[in-house]
Design a protein around this motif. Sequence first.
Motif, PDB file in Angstrom:
ATOM      1  N   ILE A  20      12.738  23.704   9.117  1.00  0.00           N
ATOM      2  CA  ILE A  20      12.609  22.512   9.964  1.00  0.00           C
ATOM      3  C   ILE A  20      11.288  21.813   9.666  1.00  0.00           C
ATOM      4  CG2 ILE A  20      12.346  21.690  12.341  1.00  0.00           C
ATOM      5  CD1 ILE A  20      14.215  23.980  13.198  1.00  0.00           C
ATOM      6  N   ALA A  21      10.207  22.593   9.560  1.00  0.00           N
ATOM      7  CA  ALA A  21       8.892  22.022   9.264  1.00  0.00           C
ATOM      8  C   ALA A  21       8.891  21.327   7.907  1.00  0.00           C
ATOM      9  CB  ALA A  21       7.828  23.116   9.297  1.00  0.00           C
ATOM     10  N   ASP A  22       9.553  21.917   6.920  1.00  0.00           N
ATOM     11  CA  ASP A  22       9.627  21.304   5.585  1.00  0.00           C
ATOM     12  C   ASP A  22      10.338  19.955   5.642  1.00  0.00           C
ATOM     13  OD1 ASP A  22       8.301  23.443   4.489  1.00  0.00           O
ATOM     14  OD2 ASP A  22      10.123  24.454   3.769  1.00  0.00           O
ATOM     15  N   LEU A  23      11.408  19.874   6.444  1.00  0.00           N
ATOM     16  CA  LEU A  23      12.131  18.616   6.578  1.00  0.00           C
ATOM     17  C   LEU A  23      11.264  17.554   7.267  1.00  0.00           C
ATOM     18  CD1 LEU A  23      15.654  19.952   7.643  1.00  0.00           C
ATOM     19  CD2 LEU A  23      15.052  18.875   5.459  1.00  0.00           C
ATOM     20  N   LEU A  24      10.495  17.971   8.260  1.00  0.00           N
ATOM     21  CA  LEU A  24       9.613  17.031   8.951  1.00  0.00           C
ATOM     22  C   LEU A  24       8.485  16.563   8.026  1.00  0.00           C
ATOM     23  CD1 LEU A  24       9.389  18.709  12.476  1.00  0.00           C
ATOM     24  CD2 LEU A  24      10.858  16.822  11.737  1.00  0.00           C
ATOM     25  N   ALA A  25       8.042  17.456   7.150  1.00  0.00           N
ATOM     26  CA  ALA A  25       7.017  17.077   6.169  1.00  0.00           C
ATOM     27  C   ALA A  25       7.569  16.024   5.213  1.00  0.00           C
ATOM     28  CB  ALA A  25       6.551  18.310   5.402  1.00  0.00           C
ATOM     29  N   VAL A  26       8.857  16.123   4.886  1.00  0.00           N
ATOM     30  CA  VAL A  26       9.502  15.123   4.029  1.00  0.00           C
ATOM     31  C   VAL A  26       9.499  13.767   4.722  1.00  0.00           C
ATOM     32  CG1 VAL A  26      11.687  14.407   2.984  1.00  0.00           C
ATOM     33  CG2 VAL A  26      10.939  16.779   2.783  1.00  0.00           C
ATOM     34  N   VAL A  27       9.787  13.772   6.031  1.00  0.00           N
ATOM     35  CA  VAL A  27       9.784  12.522   6.794  1.00  0.00           C
ATOM     36  C   VAL A  27       8.403  11.866   6.715  1.00  0.00           C
ATOM     37  CG1 VAL A  27       9.985  11.494   9.095  1.00  0.00           C
ATOM     38  CG2 VAL A  27      11.593  13.272   8.377  1.00  0.00           C
ATOM     39  N   MET A  28       7.351  12.656   6.938  1.00  0.00           N
ATOM     40  CA  MET A  28       5.989  12.112   6.925  1.00  0.00           C
ATOM     41  C   MET A  28       5.615  11.619   5.536  1.00  0.00           C
ATOM     42  SD  MET A  28       3.841  14.610   9.510  1.00  0.00           S
ATOM     43  CE  MET A  28       4.380  16.171   8.783  1.00  0.00           C
ATOM     44  N   ASP A  29       5.946  12.400   4.514  1.00  0.00           N
ATOM     45  CA  ASP A  29       5.591  12.030   3.144  1.00  0.00           C
ATOM     46  C   ASP A  29       6.362  10.789   2.688  1.00  0.00           C
ATOM     47  OD1 ASP A  29       4.275  12.698   0.537  1.00  0.00           O
ATOM     48  OD2 ASP A  29       6.362  12.867  -0.107  1.00  0.00           O
ATOM     49  N   ARG A  30       7.649  10.752   3.009  1.00  0.00           N
ATOM     50  CA  ARG A  30       8.467   9.603   2.611  1.00  0.00           C
ATOM     51  C   ARG A  30       7.957   8.326   3.272  1.00  0.00           C
ATOM     52  NH1 ARG A  30      14.921   9.806   3.491  1.00  0.00           N
ATOM     53  NH2 ARG A  30      14.652  11.740   2.287  1.00  0.00           N
ATOM     54  N   GLY A  31       7.603   8.413   4.538  1.00  0.00           N
ATOM     55  CA  GLY A  31       7.081   7.247   5.242  1.00  0.00           C
ATOM     56  C   GLY A  31       5.764   6.779   4.653  1.00  0.00           C
ATOM     57  N   THR A  32       4.900   7.741   4.304  1.00  0.00           N
ATOM     58  CA  THR A  32       3.609   7.394   3.702  1.00  0.00           C
ATOM     59  C   THR A  32       3.792   6.686   2.369  1.00  0.00           C
ATOM     60  OG1 THR A  32       2.527   9.288   4.765  1.00  0.00           O
ATOM     61  CG2 THR A  32       1.416   8.324   2.859  1.00  0.00           C
ATOM     62  N   GLN A  33       4.719   7.201   1.541  1.00  0.00           N
ATOM     63  CA  GLN A  33       4.975   6.588   0.236  1.00  0.00           C
ATOM     64  C   GLN A  33       5.539   5.179   0.384  1.00  0.00           C
ATOM     65  OE1 GLN A  33       3.973   7.893  -2.649  1.00  0.00           O
ATOM     66  NE2 GLN A  33       3.135   9.577  -1.409  1.00  0.00           N
ATOM     67  N   GLU A  34       6.391   4.963   1.364  1.00  0.00           N
ATOM     68  CA  GLU A  34       6.958   3.633   1.582  1.00  0.00           C
ATOM     69  C   GLU A  34       5.886   2.643   2.015  1.00  0.00           C
ATOM     70  OE1 GLU A  34      10.132   4.092   4.336  1.00  0.00           O
ATOM     71  OE2 GLU A  34      11.539   4.901   2.867  1.00  0.00           O
ATOM     72  N   LEU A  35       4.954   3.100   2.862  1.00  0.00           N
ATOM     73  CA  LEU A  35       3.872   2.230   3.308  1.00  0.00           C
ATOM     74  C   LEU A  35       2.971   1.840   2.143  1.00  0.00           C
ATOM     75  CD1 LEU A  35       2.868   3.859   6.726  1.00  0.00           C
ATOM     76  CD2 LEU A  35       3.864   1.591   6.368  1.00  0.00           C
ATOM     77  N   LYS A  36       2.708   2.813   1.252  1.00  0.00           N
ATOM     78  CA  LYS A  36       1.856   2.533   0.095  1.00  0.00           C
ATOM     79  C   LYS A  36       2.496   1.493  -0.821  1.00  0.00           C
ATOM     80  CE  LYS A  36      -0.599   6.962  -0.183  1.00  0.00           C
ATOM     81  NZ  LYS A  36      -0.823   8.197  -1.001  1.00  0.00           N
ATOM     82  N   LYS A  37       3.818   1.528  -0.913  1.00  0.00           N
ATOM     83  CA  LYS A  37       4.529   0.594  -1.788  1.00  0.00           C
ATOM     84  C   LYS A  37       4.867  -0.708  -1.072  1.00  0.00           C
ATOM     85  CE  LYS A  37       6.701   4.350  -4.419  1.00  0.00           C
ATOM     86  NZ  LYS A  37       7.987   5.011  -4.782  1.00  0.00           N
ATOM     87  N   GLY A  38       4.533  -0.770   0.211  1.00  0.00           N
ATOM     88  CA  GLY A  38       4.842  -1.962   0.986  1.00  0.00           C
ATOM     89  C   GLY A  38       6.322  -2.157   1.205  1.00  0.00           C
ATOM     90  N   LYS A  39       7.056  -1.059   1.206  1.00  0.00           N
ATOM     91  CA  LYS A  39       8.510  -1.137   1.342  1.00  0.00           C
ATOM     92  C   LYS A  39       9.004  -0.357   2.553  1.00  0.00           C
ATOM     93  CE  LYS A  39       9.343  -1.568  -3.641  1.00  0.00           C
ATOM     94  NZ  LYS A  39      10.041  -0.977  -4.818  1.00  0.00           N
ATOM     95  N   ARG A  40       8.189  -0.328   3.591  1.00  0.00           N
ATOM     96  CA  ARG A  40       8.581   0.434   4.787  1.00  0.00           C
ATOM     97  C   ARG A  40       9.866  -0.139   5.371  1.00  0.00           C
ATOM     98  NH1 ARG A  40       9.446   4.826   6.864  1.00  0.00           N
ATOM     99  NH2 ARG A  40       8.629   5.395   8.885  1.00  0.00           N
ATOM    100  N   LEU A  41      10.861   0.710   5.475  1.00  0.00           N
ATOM    101  CA  LEU A  41      12.153   0.269   5.985  1.00  0.00           C
ATOM    102  C   LEU A  41      12.166   0.276   7.505  1.00  0.00           C
ATOM    103  CD1 LEU A  41      14.490   2.289   3.581  1.00  0.00           C
ATOM    104  CD2 LEU A  41      13.789  -0.100   3.365  1.00  0.00           C
ATOM    105  N   HIS A  42      12.928  -0.648   8.070  1.00  0.00           N
ATOM    106  CA  HIS A  42      13.135  -0.642   9.525  1.00  0.00           C
ATOM    107  C   HIS A  42      14.254   0.343   9.832  1.00  0.00           C
ATOM    108  CE1 HIS A  42      13.385  -1.935  13.653  1.00  0.00           C
ATOM    109  NE2 HIS A  42      14.686  -2.137  13.500  1.00  0.00           N
ATOM    110  N   LEU A  43      13.899   1.408  10.506  1.00  0.00           N
ATOM    111  CA  LEU A  43      14.868   2.462  10.786  1.00  0.00           C
ATOM    112  C   LEU A  43      15.492   2.275  12.161  1.00  0.00           C
ATOM    113  CD1 LEU A  43      12.824   5.522   9.481  1.00  0.00           C
ATOM    114  CD2 LEU A  43      14.632   4.288   8.285  1.00  0.00           C
ATOM    115  N   SER A  44      16.787   2.425  12.227  1.00  0.00           N
ATOM    116  CA  SER A  44      17.487   2.383  13.511  1.00  0.00           C
ATOM    117  C   SER A  44      17.224   3.675  14.264  1.00  0.00           C
ATOM    118  CB  SER A  44      18.995   2.205  13.297  1.00  0.00           C
ATOM    119  OG  SER A  44      19.261   1.007  12.595  1.00  0.00           O
TER     120      SER A  44
END
Length: 264
Positions: A112-136
């Motif tokens: 579960i912790a590994d999956l949550l780490a993916v959420v945090m890392d994926r969000g960080t990478q999207e912000l760096k690329k300026g491509k943060r998606l609007h999530l429902s």
Amino acid sequence: MSSKDEVNLKNIAGNDVSIFLYRFELRGNGIDFVLNQAIAEDMYPDIDEKMKPLVHACCETLSRYRQFSVGNTIMDGNFLVTGEFEVMLSKGLGRHFAQDEKVRLFQDAKNIADLLAVVMDRGTQELKKGKRLHLSPIDNTPNPRKIKKELEKLGKTKHQQAKIQWLAEGVQLRPGLRQLRPDDLPPDVTASSGYDHRGLCYVFDHKIFGELGRIVLIKVGEQEMLMQADLYLGQENQEPAIGKKKKEIFEKVVTTVNACFDGL
């Protein structure tokens, strides 16, 4: 599953926390999964689908030991200030677990912790690329049928891993032991793989009455297995007559499975 916006400076063990991830809280007769609010808001549907069956399995295991918890928080998972992930049970609770069961519980807590780490890392990478998606917003209402299917997948994987391990260890089946056949079961009863931290799990359903219960095969020695049967209690508003009928059918299932272990 619920979420709360708060900062926990220390975990159950009193260790300094850098990032609070989640905790399992006793709530009435059930257990709530409390998730870091910021992570919950950034949750991705694919990660949520992978996480829900793991959370469900952990809740089922922790429910069996709820009476031994010294506080409302029965288990928590956090990143410590050292950068390490730590999962902790309520003080003294671990001594009540069989070792294999506790190891599997902690492994899923880490998953579960590994999956949550993916959420945090994926969000960080999207912000760096300026491509943060609007999530429902994620629907936190559990879908029992969907979760059961995902648990069946996890159970099948676990069964295959056990078979591979037995072959590697050269485990021999006990003489007289025979494989259960569909025709051995009572009419309209089917068996499927289940997922349980105690051991190999089989879930039994009836065509009319639904889920009857589960049988878990627990390894207690090199050549010894304990069979544990759990009747599915179902909804609180279940009619007594239906509950009685399900119990009668499941008892026949248990007798049949036990006969397979007794041999001929």
